[in-house]
Write a protein that holds these residues in place. Structure first.
Motif, PDB file in Angstrom:
ATOM      1  N   VAL A  72       0.797  -1.185   0.079  1.00 48.09           N
ATOM      2  CA  VAL A  72      -0.042   0.042   0.044  1.00 48.09           C
ATOM      3  C   VAL A  72       1.046   1.182  -0.197  1.00 48.09           C
ATOM      4  O   VAL A  72       0.122   2.363  -0.271  1.00 48.09           O
ATOM      5  N   ALA A  73       2.132   1.027   0.172  1.00 41.12           N
ATOM      6  CA  ALA A  73       3.055   2.546   0.314  1.00 41.12           C
ATOM      7  C   ALA A  73       4.514   1.828   0.124  1.00 41.12           C
ATOM      8  O   ALA A  73       4.810   0.911   0.400  1.00 41.12           O
ATOM      9  N   VAL A  74       5.177   3.001  -0.598  1.00 41.09           N
ATOM     10  CA  VAL A  74       6.729   2.400  -0.817  1.00 41.09           C
ATOM     11  C   VAL A  74       7.426   3.708  -0.574  1.00 41.09           C
ATOM     12  O   VAL A  74       7.205   5.050  -0.823  1.00 41.09           O
ATOM     13  N   GLY A  75       8.518   3.476   0.065  1.00 38.73           N
ATOM     14  CA  GLY A  75       9.563   4.457   0.547  1.00 38.73           C
ATOM     15  C   GLY A  75      10.969   4.043  -0.120  1.00 38.73           C
ATOM     16  O   GLY A  75      11.343   2.827  -0.229  1.00 38.73           O
ATOM     17  N   GLN A  76      11.854   4.995  -0.259  1.00 35.41           N
ATOM     18  CA  GLN A  76      13.150   4.959  -0.774  1.00 35.41           C
ATOM     19  C   GLN A  76      14.192   5.308   0.484  1.00 35.41           C
ATOM     20  O   GLN A  76      14.292   5.908   1.137  1.00 35.41           O
ATOM     21  N   GLY A  77      14.964   4.235   0.332  1.00 34.10           N
ATOM     22  CA  GLY A  77      16.262   4.125   1.379  1.00 34.10           C
ATOM     23  C   GLY A  77      15.774   4.345   2.966  1.00 34.10           C
ATOM     24  O   GLY A  77      14.702   3.823   3.109  1.00 34.10           O
ATOM     25  N   GLU A  78      16.541   4.872   3.655  1.00 33.65           N
ATOM     26  CA  GLU A  78      16.435   4.634   5.007  1.00 33.65           C
ATOM     27  C   GLU A  78      15.321   5.547   5.384  1.00 33.65           C
ATOM     28  O   GLU A  78      14.162   5.303   6.561  1.00 33.65           O
ATOM     29  N   ASN A  79      15.119   6.980   5.037  1.00 31.96           N
ATOM     30  CA  ASN A  79      14.182   8.001   5.446  1.00 31.96           C
ATOM     31  C   ASN A  79      13.422   8.493   4.436  1.00 31.96           C
ATOM     32  O   ASN A  79      12.787   9.423   4.741  1.00 31.96           O
ATOM     33  N   GLY A  80      13.396   8.144   3.232  1.00 32.75           N
ATOM     34  CA  GLY A  80      12.515   8.686   2.258  1.00 32.75           C
ATOM     35  C   GLY A  80      11.006   8.654   2.490  1.00 32.75           C
ATOM     36  O   GLY A  80      10.622   7.692   3.133  1.00 32.75           O
ATOM     37  N   PRO A  81      10.172   9.697   1.908  1.00 29.15           N
ATOM     38  CA  PRO A  81       8.960   9.644   2.450  1.00 29.15           C
ATOM     39  C   PRO A  81       8.178   8.327   1.770  1.00 29.15           C
ATOM     40  O   PRO A  81       8.520   8.003   0.696  1.00 29.15           O
ATOM     41  N   MET A  82       7.229   8.086   2.631  1.00 35.01           N
ATOM     42  CA  MET A  82       6.368   6.873   2.222  1.00 35.01           C
ATOM     43  C   MET A  82       5.421   7.131   1.179  1.00 35.01           C
ATOM     44  O   MET A  82       4.514   8.239   1.492  1.00 35.01           O
ATOM     45  N   GLU A  83       5.156   6.737  -0.008  1.00 34.86           N
ATOM     46  CA  GLU A  83       4.532   7.176  -1.121  1.00 34.86           C
ATOM     47  C   GLU A  83       2.933   6.129  -0.925  1.00 34.86           C
ATOM     48  O   GLU A  83       3.349   4.768  -1.133  1.00 34.86           O
ATOM     49  N   ASP A  84       1.807   6.438  -0.879  1.00 33.16           N
ATOM     50  CA  ASP A  84       0.720   5.761  -0.966  1.00 33.16           C
ATOM     51  C   ASP A  84       0.545   5.313  -2.398  1.00 33.16           C
ATOM     52  O   ASP A  84       0.364   5.976  -3.145  1.00 33.16           O
ATOM     53  N   VAL A  85       0.583   4.140  -2.675  1.00 31.12           N
ATOM     54  CA  VAL A  85       0.566   3.668  -3.999  1.00 31.12           C
ATOM     55  C   VAL A  85      -0.834   2.946  -4.394  1.00 31.12           C
ATOM     56  O   VAL A  85      -0.892   2.011  -5.517  1.00 31.12           O
ATOM     57  N   ILE A  86      -1.713   2.947  -3.535  1.00 32.41           N
ATOM     58  CA  ILE A  86      -3.314   2.292  -3.495  1.00 32.41           C
ATOM     59  C   ILE A  86      -3.710   3.036  -4.969  1.00 32.41           C
ATOM     60  O   ILE A  86      -3.597   4.329  -5.090  1.00 32.41           O
ATOM     61  N   GLY A  87      -4.214   2.313  -5.824  1.00 37.42           N
ATOM     62  CA  GLY A  87      -4.805   2.860  -7.222  1.00 37.42           C
ATOM     63  C   GLY A  87      -3.539   3.132  -8.241  1.00 37.42           C
ATOM     64  O   GLY A  87      -4.124   3.509  -9.339  1.00 37.42           O
ATOM     65  N   TRP A  88      -2.501   3.008  -7.977  1.00 33.98           N
ATOM     66  CA  TRP A  88      -1.453   2.889  -8.988  1.00 33.98           C
ATOM     67  C   TRP A  88      -1.490   1.924 -10.114  1.00 33.98           C
ATOM     68  O   TRP A  88      -1.915   0.854  -9.756  1.00 33.98           O
ATOM     69  N   ARG A  89      -1.079   2.358 -11.288  1.00 37.61           N
ATOM     70  CA  ARG A  89      -0.593   1.448 -12.197  1.00 37.61           C
ATOM     71  C   ARG A  89       0.538   0.526 -11.721  1.00 37.61           C
ATOM     72  O   ARG A  89       1.276   0.924 -10.937  1.00 37.61           O
ATOM     73  N   ILE A  90       0.337  -0.785 -12.279  1.00 37.94           N
ATOM     74  CA  ILE A  90       1.126  -1.582 -11.603  1.00 37.94           C
ATOM     75  C   ILE A  90       2.634  -1.465 -12.200  1.00 37.94           C
ATOM     76  O   ILE A  90       3.612  -1.477 -11.382  1.00 37.94           O
ATOM     77  N   ASP A  91       2.953  -0.693 -13.174  1.00 35.78           N
ATOM     78  CA  ASP A  91       4.165  -0.491 -13.952  1.00 35.78           C
ATOM     79  C   ASP A  91       4.580   0.590 -12.863  1.00 35.78           C
ATOM     80  O   ASP A  91       6.083   0.811 -12.778  1.00 35.78           O
ATOM     81  N   ASP A  92       4.069   1.650 -12.479  1.00 32.49           N
ATOM     82  CA  ASP A  92       4.308   2.562 -11.645  1.00 32.49           C
ATOM     83  C   ASP A  92       4.701   2.169 -10.091  1.00 32.49           C
ATOM     84  O   ASP A  92       5.771   2.874  -9.674  1.00 32.49           O
ATOM     85  N   VAL A  93       4.377   1.196  -9.845  1.00 30.40           N
ATOM     86  CA  VAL A  93       4.512   0.605  -8.440  1.00 30.40           C
ATOM     87  C   VAL A  93       5.697  -0.169  -8.888  1.00 30.40           C
ATOM     88  O   VAL A  93       6.762   0.068  -7.947  1.00 30.40           O
ATOM     89  N   VAL A  94       5.972  -0.689  -9.668  1.00 35.35           N
ATOM     90  CA  VAL A  94       7.164  -1.617 -10.003  1.00 35.35           C
ATOM     91  C   VAL A  94       8.391  -0.702 -10.035  1.00 35.35           C
ATOM     92  O   VAL A  94       9.393  -0.901  -9.627  1.00 35.35           O
ATOM     93  N   ALA A  95       8.224   0.424 -10.762  1.00 37.79           N
ATOM     94  CA  ALA A  95       9.207   1.481 -10.829  1.00 37.79           C
ATOM     95  C   ALA A  95       9.587   2.115  -9.573  1.00 37.79           C
ATOM     96  O   ALA A  95      11.005   2.332  -9.223  1.00 37.79           O
ATOM     97  N   LYS A  96       8.899   2.115  -8.537  1.00 39.80           N
ATOM     98  CA  LYS A  96       9.267   2.484  -7.189  1.00 39.80           C
ATOM     99  C   LYS A  96       9.930   1.309  -6.522  1.00 39.80           C
ATOM    100  O   LYS A  96      10.958   1.602  -5.470  1.00 39.80           O
ATOM    101  N   ILE A  97       9.399   0.158  -6.635  1.00 37.51           N
ATOM    102  CA  ILE A  97      10.366  -0.792  -5.913  1.00 37.51           C
ATOM    103  C   ILE A  97      11.563  -1.274  -6.491  1.00 37.51           C
ATOM    104  O   ILE A  97      12.534  -1.816  -5.842  1.00 37.51           O
ATOM    105  N   ARG A  98      11.608  -1.222  -7.936  1.00 37.79           N
ATOM    106  CA  ARG A  98      12.703  -1.627  -8.558  1.00 37.79           C
ATOM    107  C   ARG A  98      14.012  -0.799  -8.261  1.00 37.79           C
ATOM    108  O   ARG A  98      13.435   0.568  -8.167  1.00 37.79           O
TER     109      ARG A  98
END
Length: 731
Positions: free
Chosen positions: A288-314
């Protein structure tokens, strides 16, 4: 049936991995964007670059001038990509859009692609109308199924519906069929209505929330496919995903993701990957949310396209990503668990070569024979890893060589290479893989656009396996698979078993459109461009005709339904001069006896006969192109199918055969892929891989027959294997 897929099919496709293509995005999601009515500056430039490539004989094998005639072809293909089943546009719409038929050539040349966006805008409007109509039908009293109505599901060759009223009739039957399928699966009316209402709403949303790059790629692909069936345009993101699929590796967390309603869920954990090592994730968990690194902000990804979520996780190896995850067993309003994962290089082992051993019993006191089987799903290669000379870069040839070493240590008597549904891949891998079985020599002839023929071959001395060999192919075996199978057949190095292959005899290369402006970051995408045609060492092309097996199995799909011959602009078959090559053997004297033994065996092989029955029923159903909407008839069909599966399972038990792990599953649960329980559906996929495979077993038995015949009959062996190099066949 064709390899190309429509935009709509891509949107509705189910499980999508970390290298997946697009899915829908919610309108209020941070990654959403309004669909533009005109291309971006980069897209305009990309269109002009693509035109330059496809009209230039220096690059394209069969260039075509972009004129009014080609414009009409592009127009037709664009409509087919948007509405392949003719369920949204009407004949009146087409008459209105026909004004663009001869304008698309000028639009591409100038980069002013407003006509493509105008056509899509009308398509989007018609989808909204059809979705509203379908959802309204769910509230009407139309779900009785006692008449002679039928649902005609194959409308590829049907005319466009005259008007909206005619489409209403088609959609009414489609919705009733959806309802009937769920009813037959045991669903209650309220549940059926909820499921279908959500399904149709998701369809509308998937179209409404497309990005400009999706429309742009679909339109440019309509142009690229008009040149030939295997020329494609890839956006920068699609090109990245294509390269990852070829290399069988990526940098990320090692999880397969799937969109389900408004959330992205985990479908599968890659064994040994970063996600697996945490022990904190499992199939069905929702991200439901993805954040980068140790302290990057958590982005709510509910409703996002799967490729946009993938881009955040990869991300790059060694970097951290934080995921807020709601376990599968908890409600979506539950408090999420935070999981921190260090990204790493992930090898997609499930798509790599695998081996197993089949024991073929002997008759009349003969000892059993052990036949090694190598299943190769694709001719993959990590091009970047090879360029850097990485020690562990992915390579189909290297993997098969390792498996052959293992099988040789296991003292197998022969090897079957299973290339069924292997659509090809790297030309270099096809050549090098052939080199594992021949001791130097030409493998394939490549004719370039200017007519020059280059012979590519294996220069390395020695082989990885010099014993008995068979290659199993079907209609889904294409391109590199056909190069390999054709070379093995031309050299007389092994038997080819199965069905005639796909018939793709062309070579493609990826051309980076950023090479000319020399962009540091990808902006314009890539073109998978047909640059040459390949020919066997015998001089024959596989184009359109494919590779014909020495021992043929019943045809599971007709050449008029699937394969290169179904493309209206495929290159014709031709031949060139052969090149000298070693002939290890000549199986012609052996084939009649093998065919006779095969026919006698399968006549008493229950599973093989069941497979033949199923193929015949499948082909008969496909030829009908419709299903009845009479509940009693459909229920009787379902009951017959259920009874047949149970009876077969009982016979398997009585005969001591391997049981079908899916025998108790519903024949048709009426659900779309993203409506099923993710964990259970993934488990069903794994079980499907363990289902009995009578074709593979029979291929191993045919190879065992050949080994025994050549061992027992020295005169026949001298006819078939005149050269000493193949001596191990007869030992």
């Amino acid at each position: 049936m064709k390899l190309k897929t429509s935009l709509l099919a891509l949107l509705l496709a189910a499980p999508l991995a970390l290298l997946a293509r697009d899915d829908a995005v919610r309108a209020d999601a941070p990654s959403a964007q309004a669909l533009p009515s005109a291309p971006t500056a980069d897209q305009s430039t990309a269109a002009r670059l693509v035109h330059g490539l496809l009209s230039d004989s220096q690059y394209a094998y069969r260039p075509r001038v972009l004129d009014d005639a080609l414009s009409q072809d592009v127009y037709r293909r664009y409509l087919e990509a948007l509405d392949p089943s003719k369920q949204f546009f009407t004949a009146a719409d087409i008459a209105r859009l026909d004004a663009y038929r001869t304008q698309l050539d000028d639009a591409i040349k100038s980069g002013e692609l407003e006509p493509a966006y105008a056509i899509f805008s009308l398509f989007k409007q018609r989808v909204e109308e059809r979705v509203a109509f379908a959802r309204a039908l769910l509230k009407q009293d139309i779900f009785t199924f006692d008449g002679d109505d039928r649902f005609e599901y194959d409308r590829e060759d049907a005319p466009w519906a005259a008007d909206a009223a005619a489409l209403d009739v088609l959609w009414k039957q489609s919705v009733r069929n959806d309802w009937l399928r769920l009813k037959l699966a045991g669903k209650k009316e309220e549940e059926i209505a909820r499921t279908l209402d959500k399904r149709y709403a998701n369809l509308g949303r998937s179209i409404a929330e497309l990005k400009g790059e999706d429309v742009f790629q679909t339109f440019l692909n309509s142009y690229a496919n008009a040149i030939d069936p295997h020329t494609d345009y890839l956006t920068p993101r699609s090109a990245d995903n294509f390269n990852m699929s070829m290399s069988l590796s990526l940098e990320g967390i090692g999880a397969v993701l799937q969109r389900q309603d408004d959330v992205v869920a985990i479908r599968e954990i890659v064994p040994g990957g970063p996600a697996s090592k945490t022990g904190k994730l499992k199939p069905g968990d929702r991200v439901v949310a993805v954040g980068q690194g140790e302290n990057g902000p958590m982005e709510d990804v509910i409703g996002w396209r799967i490729d946009d979520v993938v881009a955040k996780i990869r991300g790059a190896k060694g970097t951290k990503v934080r995921l807020d995850v709601i376990p599968a067993e908890m409600g979506l309003d539950s408090k999420p668990t935070r999981v921190v994962i260090v990204r790493d290089r992930v090898r997609l082992e499930d798509q790599a070569a695998k081996s197993e051993i089949h024991t073929i019993p002997g008759t009349d006191g003969e000892p059993p024979l052990r036949i090694g089987v190598i299943k190769l799903p694709g001719f993959y290669q990590d091009f970047e890893g090879r360029r850097k000379n990485s020690a562990d870069y992915a390579s189909a040839t290297r993997d098969v060589a390792r498996l052959l070493t293992r099988l040789r240590a296991e003292k197998v008597d022969g090897v079957v290479l299973d290339l069924r549904n292997n659509g090809g891949g790297s030309l270099a891998e096809a050549i090098e893989l052939t080199g594992l079985f021949i001791d130097r020599g030409p493998v394939v002839q490549v004719r370039e656009s200017g007519g020059r023929v280059v012979v590519n071959g294996d220069d390395d001395p020695g082989v990885a396996w010099d014993g008995p060999l068979a290659v199993l192919i079907n209609r889904g075996s294409a391109s590199a698979s056909e190069i390999f199978a054709g070379a093995i057949q031309d050299y007389g190095r092994g038997l080819v078993i199965g069905e005639t292959s796909f018939g793709k005899g062309t070579v493609q290369n990826l051309v980076d459109l950023d090479r000319w402006p020399a962009n540091e970051d990808p902006r314009f995408g890539q073109v998978k461009l047909t640059i040459a045609q390949f020919f066997r060492v015998s001089g024959s092309s596989t184009q359109n005709k494919g590779v014909e097996p020495d021992i043929a199995f019943p045809v599971s799909v007709d050449a008029s339904e699937y394969g290169e011959s179904t493309f209206d602009n495929a290159l014709p078959w031709t031949r060139i001069s052969p090149v000298p090559h070693t002939r290890y053997g000549n199986f012609a004297p052996l084939v009649p006896r093998l065919q006779s033994m095969h026919a006698n065996r399968v006549a008493n092989d229950k599973e093989f006969q069941w497979w033949k029955e199923d193929v015949a029923e499948f082909r008969a159903e496909r030829a009908k192109k419709w299903v009845t909407l009479n509940e009693a008839e459909r229920r009787a069909e379902r009951d017959r199918d259920d009874a047949k599966r149970k009876q077969r399972q009982a016979e398997r038990k009585a005969l001591g055969l391997a049981l079908d792990p899916l025998a108790e599953e519903l024949y048709d649960d009426g659900l779309a892929a993203n409506e099923r329980d993710i964990a259970k559906d993934a488990e069903r996929e794994k079980l499907a891989e363990k289902r009995p495979d009578p074709l593979l077993r029979e291929s191993a038995a045919i190879l065992a027959d050949a080994i025994r015949l050549l061992h027992a009959d020295r005169q026949l062996s001298a006819q078939v294997l005149p050269r000493g190099e193949a001596r191990h066949w007869a030992q």
